[in-house]
Write a protein that holds these residues in place. Structure first.
Motif, PDB file in Angstrom:
ATOM      1  N   PHE A   1       2.121  -3.826 -16.657  1.00 33.59           N
ATOM      2  CA  PHE A   1       1.343  -5.056 -16.794  1.00 33.59           C
ATOM      3  C   PHE A   1      -0.146  -4.811 -16.997  1.00 33.59           C
ATOM      4  O   PHE A   1      -0.922  -5.762 -17.021  1.00 33.59           O
ATOM      5  CB  PHE A   1       1.550  -5.940 -15.565  1.00 33.59           C
ATOM      6  CG  PHE A   1       2.914  -6.544 -15.485  1.00 33.59           C
ATOM      7  CD1 PHE A   1       3.238  -7.670 -16.218  1.00 33.59           C
ATOM      8  CD2 PHE A   1       3.888  -5.962 -14.696  1.00 33.59           C
ATOM      9  CE1 PHE A   1       4.500  -8.220 -16.153  1.00 33.59           C
ATOM     10  CE2 PHE A   1       5.154  -6.504 -14.616  1.00 33.59           C
ATOM     11  CZ  PHE A   1       5.471  -7.641 -15.357  1.00 33.59           C
ATOM     12  N   SER A   2      -0.562  -3.564 -17.138  1.00 29.55           N
ATOM     13  CA  SER A   2      -1.972  -3.246 -17.357  1.00 29.55           C
ATOM     14  C   SER A   2      -2.868  -3.909 -16.309  1.00 29.55           C
ATOM     15  O   SER A   2      -3.833  -4.591 -16.618  1.00 29.55           O
ATOM     16  CB  SER A   2      -2.410  -3.702 -18.760  1.00 29.55           C
ATOM     17  OG  SER A   2      -1.588  -3.119 -19.745  1.00 29.55           O
ATOM     18  N   PHE A   3      -2.502  -3.728 -15.034  1.00 33.61           N
ATOM     19  CA  PHE A   3      -3.255  -4.362 -13.961  1.00 33.61           C
ATOM     20  C   PHE A   3      -4.656  -3.785 -13.847  1.00 33.61           C
ATOM     21  O   PHE A   3      -4.856  -2.575 -13.913  1.00 33.61           O
ATOM     22  CB  PHE A   3      -2.546  -4.172 -12.616  1.00 33.61           C
ATOM     23  CG  PHE A   3      -1.419  -5.125 -12.391  1.00 33.61           C
ATOM     24  CD1 PHE A   3      -1.623  -6.491 -12.435  1.00 33.61           C
ATOM     25  CD2 PHE A   3      -0.145  -4.651 -12.127  1.00 33.61           C
ATOM     26  CE1 PHE A   3      -0.583  -7.367 -12.217  1.00 33.61           C
ATOM     27  CE2 PHE A   3       0.892  -5.524 -11.915  1.00 33.61           C
ATOM     28  CZ  PHE A   3       0.683  -6.885 -11.958  1.00 33.61           C
ATOM     29  N   VAL A   4      -5.604  -4.669 -13.681  1.00 33.44           N
ATOM     30  CA  VAL A   4      -6.974  -4.255 -13.373  1.00 33.44           C
ATOM     31  C   VAL A   4      -7.172  -4.261 -11.866  1.00 33.44           C
ATOM     32  O   VAL A   4      -7.748  -3.346 -11.285  1.00 33.44           O
ATOM     33  CB  VAL A   4      -8.005  -5.180 -14.053  1.00 33.44           C
ATOM     34  CG1 VAL A   4      -9.420  -4.782 -13.657  1.00 33.44           C
ATOM     35  CG2 VAL A   4      -7.840  -5.138 -15.565  1.00 33.44           C
ATOM     36  N   ASP A   5      -6.659  -5.293 -11.219  1.00 32.40           N
ATOM     37  CA  ASP A   5      -6.797  -5.421  -9.762  1.00 32.40           C
ATOM     38  C   ASP A   5      -5.880  -4.424  -9.046  1.00 32.40           C
ATOM     39  O   ASP A   5      -4.761  -4.149  -9.499  1.00 32.40           O
ATOM     40  CB  ASP A   5      -6.428  -6.838  -9.315  1.00 32.40           C
ATOM     41  CG  ASP A   5      -7.422  -7.872  -9.823  1.00 32.40           C
ATOM     42  OD1 ASP A   5      -8.508  -7.464 -10.262  1.00 32.40           O
ATOM     43  OD2 ASP A   5      -7.090  -9.066  -9.794  1.00 32.40           O
ATOM     44  N   ALA A   6      -6.385  -3.893  -7.933  1.00 29.59           N
ATOM     45  CA  ALA A   6      -5.562  -3.004  -7.108  1.00 29.59           C
ATOM     46  C   ALA A   6      -4.467  -3.812  -6.418  1.00 29.59           C
ATOM     47  O   ALA A   6      -4.628  -5.007  -6.148  1.00 29.59           O
ATOM     48  CB  ALA A   6      -6.430  -2.299  -6.080  1.00 29.59           C
ATOM     49  N   ILE A   7      -3.366  -3.173  -6.150  1.00 30.29           N
ATOM     50  CA  ILE A   7      -2.255  -3.802  -5.428  1.00 30.29           C
ATOM     51  C   ILE A   7      -2.325  -3.362  -3.967  1.00 30.29           C
ATOM     52  O   ILE A   7      -2.410  -2.168  -3.674  1.00 30.29           O
ATOM     53  CB  ILE A   7      -0.901  -3.416  -6.047  1.00 30.29           C
ATOM     54  CG1 ILE A   7      -0.762  -4.022  -7.439  1.00 30.29           C
ATOM     55  CG2 ILE A   7       0.248  -3.875  -5.150  1.00 30.29           C
ATOM     56  CD1 ILE A   7       0.538  -3.678  -8.141  1.00 30.29           C
ATOM     57  N   LYS A   8      -2.311  -4.327  -3.076  1.00 31.03           N
ATOM     58  CA  LYS A   8      -2.365  -4.017  -1.650  1.00 31.03           C
ATOM     59  C   LYS A   8      -0.974  -3.656  -1.146  1.00 31.03           C
ATOM     60  O   LYS A   8      -0.016  -4.405  -1.363  1.00 31.03           O
ATOM     61  CB  LYS A   8      -2.907  -5.212  -0.862  1.00 31.03           C
ATOM     62  CG  LYS A   8      -3.070  -4.938   0.630  1.00 31.03           C
ATOM     63  CD  LYS A   8      -3.628  -6.154   1.360  1.00 31.03           C
ATOM     64  CE  LYS A   8      -3.765  -5.887   2.851  1.00 31.03           C
ATOM     65  NZ  LYS A   8      -4.286  -7.062   3.581  1.00 31.03           N
ATOM     66  N   LEU A   9      -0.857  -2.509  -0.480  1.00 34.81           N
ATOM     67  CA  LEU A   9       0.404  -2.068   0.106  1.00 34.81           C
ATOM     68  C   LEU A   9       0.345  -2.204   1.618  1.00 34.81           C
ATOM     69  O   LEU A   9      -0.640  -1.787   2.242  1.00 34.81           O
ATOM     70  CB  LEU A   9       0.696  -0.612  -0.254  1.00 34.81           C
ATOM     71  CG  LEU A   9       1.155  -0.305  -1.679  1.00 34.81           C
ATOM     72  CD1 LEU A   9       1.442   1.176  -1.829  1.00 34.81           C
ATOM     73  CD2 LEU A   9       2.391  -1.114  -2.041  1.00 34.81           C
ATOM     74  N   GLN A  10       1.385  -2.793   2.187  1.00 37.11           N
ATOM     75  CA  GLN A  10       1.491  -2.941   3.636  1.00 37.11           C
ATOM     76  C   GLN A  10       2.813  -2.331   4.084  1.00 37.11           C
ATOM     77  O   GLN A  10       3.882  -2.795   3.674  1.00 37.11           O
ATOM     78  CB  GLN A  10       1.457  -4.417   4.042  1.00 37.11           C
ATOM     79  CG  GLN A  10       0.251  -5.184   3.548  1.00 37.11           C
ATOM     80  CD  GLN A  10       0.422  -6.673   3.757  1.00 37.11           C
ATOM     81  OE1 GLN A  10       0.853  -7.124   4.825  1.00 37.11           O
ATOM     82  NE2 GLN A  10       0.110  -7.454   2.744  1.00 37.11           N
ATOM     83  N   ASP A  11       2.747  -1.305   4.904  1.00 38.42           N
ATOM     84  CA  ASP A  11       3.941  -0.612   5.399  1.00 38.42           C
ATOM     85  C   ASP A  11       4.200  -1.079   6.833  1.00 38.42           C
ATOM     86  O   ASP A  11       3.349  -0.917   7.714  1.00 38.42           O
ATOM     87  CB  ASP A  11       3.714   0.900   5.358  1.00 38.42           C
ATOM     88  CG  ASP A  11       4.991   1.701   5.583  1.00 38.42           C
ATOM     89  OD1 ASP A  11       5.829   1.276   6.390  1.00 38.42           O
ATOM     90  OD2 ASP A  11       5.138   2.763   4.951  1.00 38.42           O
ATOM     91  N   HIS A  12       5.378  -1.668   7.049  1.00 37.85           N
ATOM     92  CA  HIS A  12       5.750  -2.212   8.357  1.00 37.85           C
ATOM     93  C   HIS A  12       6.969  -1.453   8.891  1.00 37.85           C
ATOM     94  O   HIS A  12       7.972  -1.322   8.188  1.00 37.85           O
ATOM     95  CB  HIS A  12       6.117  -3.694   8.259  1.00 37.85           C
ATOM     96  CG  HIS A  12       5.003  -4.564   7.767  1.00 37.85           C
ATOM     97  ND1 HIS A  12       4.293  -5.401   8.593  1.00 37.85           N
ATOM     98  CD2 HIS A  12       4.484  -4.735   6.526  1.00 37.85           C
ATOM     99  CE1 HIS A  12       3.378  -6.054   7.885  1.00 37.85           C
ATOM    100  NE2 HIS A  12       3.477  -5.661   6.629  1.00 37.85           N
TER     101      HIS A  12
END
Length: 369
Positions: free
Chosen positions: A163-174
């Motif tokens: 998707f050619s993302f510019v924004d970073a993707i937030k990862l949450q590990d639970h």
């Protein structure tokens, strides 16, 4: 010789303090949430010529693409959620996602859950982000947690490239593990856990996490004081909230004696959500959820008892500051909490039914990928 034996005994006791003996039927789960911001660029790539697509239309378009990408990775169960509501995960015999006004309650079975599902609340008019929830399945979830995290990172990287993302993707590990305290004291089959901090566990598996990350660990004990309340209400003119008040005051006193400094007692129909913020205390006094904000303080006690609360259930929450880590693990602190709950039961003369509490240990961390 006596001195040597005493030293050996002290050393053995310290080793036991740094291990929690968890019943064999304890339950683990792990899920990693990838939060994908909804912006004009994403909408344009998804919707082609569709103008102002609704959240459900966007979900359908993204879900088709995600399904094809997930097929390239060894991740069996994935939920794509188009909603800003709180996500709560529990064990369930079968896959099930219940949606309320404020929550998506996901039930999954690590032994057999499979599929890629989409969820969009009926009242979703506008959403800030899609949340791709990847659930760990199979056996030995805790031992394989780092490997599963790496799989999710690879999946996220492929989605970003697609998707050619510019924004970073937030990862949450639970990661959660739960077990009954009555079984903890009587189990003949158990497994010793050091409950190491996630960073150390992941490092031993060859995975180094980013320096900029947020992490927290805490315990939630679900108690049901039904026998205690029945006895006091029948024999005296007691109010239920008053009884919860007495129990909470005793808990706080015993915790202080045990050196446990960050805790909450919640007697409410609202579910507690633990946060680590600079501002301490409780927030969101209305609705289904209540935030417990533990700040950077040496001592933090939160009492939340609703005046109109008529039930016997209560949540006993213990937040773990960084200074409670011993030998890179939380075991000593967890054992301290278990002993505290046992002492509370003795002081209250709890019946066996009321002693059957459920302890859940939570470890969370997040960063931007």
């Amino acid at each position: 010789m006596g001195i040597i034996r005493n030293r050996s005994l002290i050393s053995r006791n310290k080793q036991q303090d740094n291990r929690v003996y968890v019943p064999a039927d304890s339950r683990d789960n792990q899920y990693v949430i990838a939060e994908i911001a909804v912006n004009d660029a994403l909408v344009a790539q998804l919707s082609d010529k569709t103008l102002n697509p609704s959240p459900k239309e966007l979900l359908s378009l993204l879900l088709n693409k995600v399904r094809r990408i997930v097929a390239n990775h060894e991740i069996d169960f994935v939920a794509l959620i188009a909603s800003n509501k709180f996500i709560r995960v529990r064990y369930g015999v079968d896959n099930e996602i219940n949606t309320t006004n404020e929550q998506h309650i996901v039930y999954y079975n690590p032994e057999k859950s499979k599929g890629v599902v989409g969820v969009c609340a009926d009242d979703a008019n506008a959403i800030h982000s899609f949340r791709l929830v990847c659930f760990a399945t199979g056996e030995n979830l805790r031992e394989n947690a780092a490997l599963f995290h790496q799989k999710v990172v690879m999946l996220v990287n492929e989605i970003k490239a697609a998707f050619s993302f510019v924004d970073a993707i937030k990862l949450q590990d639970h990661q959660h593990i739960s077990f009954g305290l009555e079984k903890h004291s009587s189990a003949t089959q158990s497994k010793a856990h050091g409950f190491r901090v996630i960073e150390k566990r992941y490092e031993s598996s060859g995975l180094t996490l980013p320096q900029e990350r947020n992490s927290k660990a805490f315990i939630v004990v679900k108690a049901n004081f039904s026998e205690l309340l029945s006895e006091k209400v029948l024999n005296h003119e007691y109010d239920v909230s008053q009884i919860h008040g007495e129990v909470s005051h005793l808990l706080i006193q015993l915790a202080q004696e045990a050196g446990i400094s960050h805790l909450a007692y919640v007697a409410s129909n609202r579910y507690p959500v633990v946060k680590s913020n600079l501002v301490s205390g409780s927030a969101n006094q209305n609705g289904e959820l209540v935030s417990l904000n533990f700040g950077n303080t040496e001592h933090e006690v939160i009492q939340l008892i609703d005046d109109d609360y008529i039930n016997s259930n209560a949540y006993l929450v213990f937040y773990m500051p960084e200074n409670c880590v011993v030998k890179a693990g939380y075991a000593a602190y967890i054992n301290k909490v278990i002993k505290l709950i046992d002492k509370l039961g003795q002081k209250l003369h709890l019946a066996e039914h009321d002693k059957a509490m459920l302890l859940r240990f939570y470890q969370h961390f997040s960063y931007k990928a």
